[in-house]
Scaffold this motif. Structure first.
Motif, PDB file in Angstrom:
ATOM      1  N   VAL A   1       0.861  -1.163   0.000  1.00  0.00           N
ATOM      2  CA  VAL A   1       0.000   0.000   0.000  1.00  0.00           C
ATOM      3  C   VAL A   1       0.906   1.223   0.000  1.00  0.00           C
ATOM      4  N   ARG A   2       0.901   1.938  -1.104  1.00  0.00           N
ATOM      5  CA  ARG A   2       1.811   3.068  -1.347  1.00  0.00           C
ATOM      6  C   ARG A   2       3.251   2.591  -1.207  1.00  0.00           C
ATOM      7  N   ASN A   3       3.990   3.093  -0.225  1.00  0.00           N
ATOM      8  CA  ASN A   3       5.401   2.718  -0.107  1.00  0.00           C
ATOM      9  C   ASN A   3       5.662   1.699   0.988  1.00  0.00           C
ATOM     10  N   ARG A   4       4.634   1.152   1.564  1.00  0.00           N
ATOM     11  CA  ARG A   4       4.815   0.221   2.684  1.00  0.00           C
ATOM     12  C   ARG A   4       4.230  -1.142   2.343  1.00  0.00           C
ATOM     13  N   TRP A   5       4.816  -2.159   2.949  1.00  0.00           N
ATOM     14  CA  TRP A   5       4.319  -3.511   2.798  1.00  0.00           C
ATOM     15  C   TRP A   5       3.492  -3.855   4.022  1.00  0.00           C
ATOM     16  N   GLY A   6       2.383  -4.484   3.807  1.00  0.00           N
ATOM     17  CA  GLY A   6       1.524  -4.936   4.889  1.00  0.00           C
ATOM     18  C   GLY A   6       1.158  -6.386   4.669  1.00  0.00           C
TER      19      GLY A   6
END
Length: 95
Positions: free
Chosen positions: A66-71
């Motif tokens: 999600v955008r620049n982060r991993w979840g």
């Protein structure tokens, strides 16, 4: 003992789970810590049916960006419950 409504979280409504209804098999998302005996008892109490067999599987959550982060989606546990001949769960009949 746990409340049956805490063990059975929700039914699974997919094309594959709907095709299993012909074989008298119903699919549910259940609590991660629930065992087969607790799942059997919860289904029998909630839907007033007799359970023949319970099969369970743990499903790992997918990683998503999600955008620049991993979840990561949460892990879950699925149960495929086979009922005795002649028993049906009315919840799935109208779907």
């Amino acid at each position: 003992m746990k409340n049956p409504r805490d063990i059975i979280i929700r039914p699974v409504v997919t094309e594959k789970s709907m095709s299993l209804l012909e074989e008298n098999k119903y699919t549910f998302i259940v609590d991660l810590n629930a065992n087969k005996i607790e799942i059997r008892k919860a289904v029998e109490d909630l839907f007033n049916v007799k359970v023949d067999k319970v099969r369970t599987m743990r499903v790992k959550g997918k990683t998503k960006r999600v955008r620049n982060r991993w979840g990561k989606a949460p892990d879950r546990k699925k149960a495929i419950v086979t009922l005795k001949a002649g028993d049906k769960i009315q919840l799935f009949e109208g779907v």
